[in-house]
Design an enzyme around this catalytic site. Sequence first.
Site, PDB file in Angstrom:
ATOM      1  N   PRO A 156       9.946  39.308 -36.670  1.00 14.23           N
ATOM      2  CA  PRO A 156       8.924  39.760 -35.716  1.00 14.23           C
ATOM      3  C   PRO A 156       7.805  40.493 -36.446  1.00 14.23           C
ATOM      4  O   PRO A 156       8.068  41.377 -37.252  1.00 14.23           O
ATOM      5  CB  PRO A 156       9.688  40.728 -34.817  1.00 14.23           C
ATOM      6  CG  PRO A 156      11.132  40.427 -35.026  1.00 14.23           C
ATOM      7  CD  PRO A 156      11.242  39.923 -36.428  1.00 14.23           C
ATOM      8  N   GLU A 157       6.562  40.095 -36.180  1.00 12.13           N
ATOM      9  CA  GLU A 157       5.427  40.779 -36.793  1.00 12.13           C
ATOM     10  C   GLU A 157       4.752  41.658 -35.742  1.00 12.13           C
ATOM     11  O   GLU A 157       5.200  41.715 -34.596  1.00 12.13           O
ATOM     12  CB  GLU A 157       4.465  39.743 -37.384  1.00 12.13           C
ATOM     13  CG  GLU A 157       5.157  38.934 -38.507  1.00 12.13           C
ATOM     14  CD  GLU A 157       4.187  38.256 -39.448  1.00 12.13           C
ATOM     15  OE1 GLU A 157       3.120  38.830 -39.720  1.00 12.13           O
ATOM     16  OE2 GLU A 157       4.487  37.155 -39.912  1.00 12.13           O
TER      17      GLU A 157
END
Length: 271
Positions: A2-3
């Site tokens: 996840p960014e």
Amino acid sequence: MPELPEVEVTRLGFADRIAGARIEAVRMGKPLRWALAVDPSALVGRTVLGVRRRGKYLLIDLDEGLLLLHLGMSGSLSFSRDPPVSGTHDHFDMVTSHGTLRLNDPRRFGAVVYAQDESAPLAVKLLGGLGVEPLGDGFELEAFHAGLKRRQAAIKQVLLAGDLVVGVGNIYASEALFMAGIRPTLAASRISRPRATRLHAAVREILARAVERGGSTLRDFSNIDGQSGYFQLEATVYGRAGEPCRVCGTAIRQIRQGQRSTFFCPICQKY
Ligand SMILES: [Zn+2]
């Protein structure tokens, strides 16, 4: 992984719903990357004031203390009234009067950590080295360009390092550099003012657009309602090695920088 946009989308998915909730129980599963640092039962009876984000950390403010939550490599959150029985990969459940916040994390690089306040040593250790927020007012062109001038490393690496500006992960770095027309291998210190201006705008635009569209379709990520976004489907260079550039038709190239894949167009990003 996840960014920043996925973390922001996750935050937007439950922040309003959990605000004002009273904590009724906290259950821990297998050990996560870091320990909770407080007896879970000590959190019972406290109230959730709201949820903020700093870099890729979610900060859950309580009426006393706060929780710092990181999704690691494969974490995802859900928030629901009637969650199913905890599964093998559910390692944190916070039952509140508004619903249960659950961290599912197969690889367990994620974490939930308690801190008395943001100046507590543990909070400073996790948050202290983070650069400015790319979507906030603190991301100023002047300081950004000055920071680039001080760094000799390749611009892609400087963006990923996160100490100048946070949250520009691997996909978004490739995309922003394409949008700005800058070769990912160029030394950051050699970037001129006009190009720094384009890059500054590109970073903002790429991340804002990703948040808007609900995050990317990374394989381990699912957002708060279990649906994934579709940013990656519209990537201009990322994951498109050998395919024609959408601007000039030249085959997109893939190289390795610091163990990570970089994608660029050799014509649109000449130097
Ligand atoms: Zn091109």
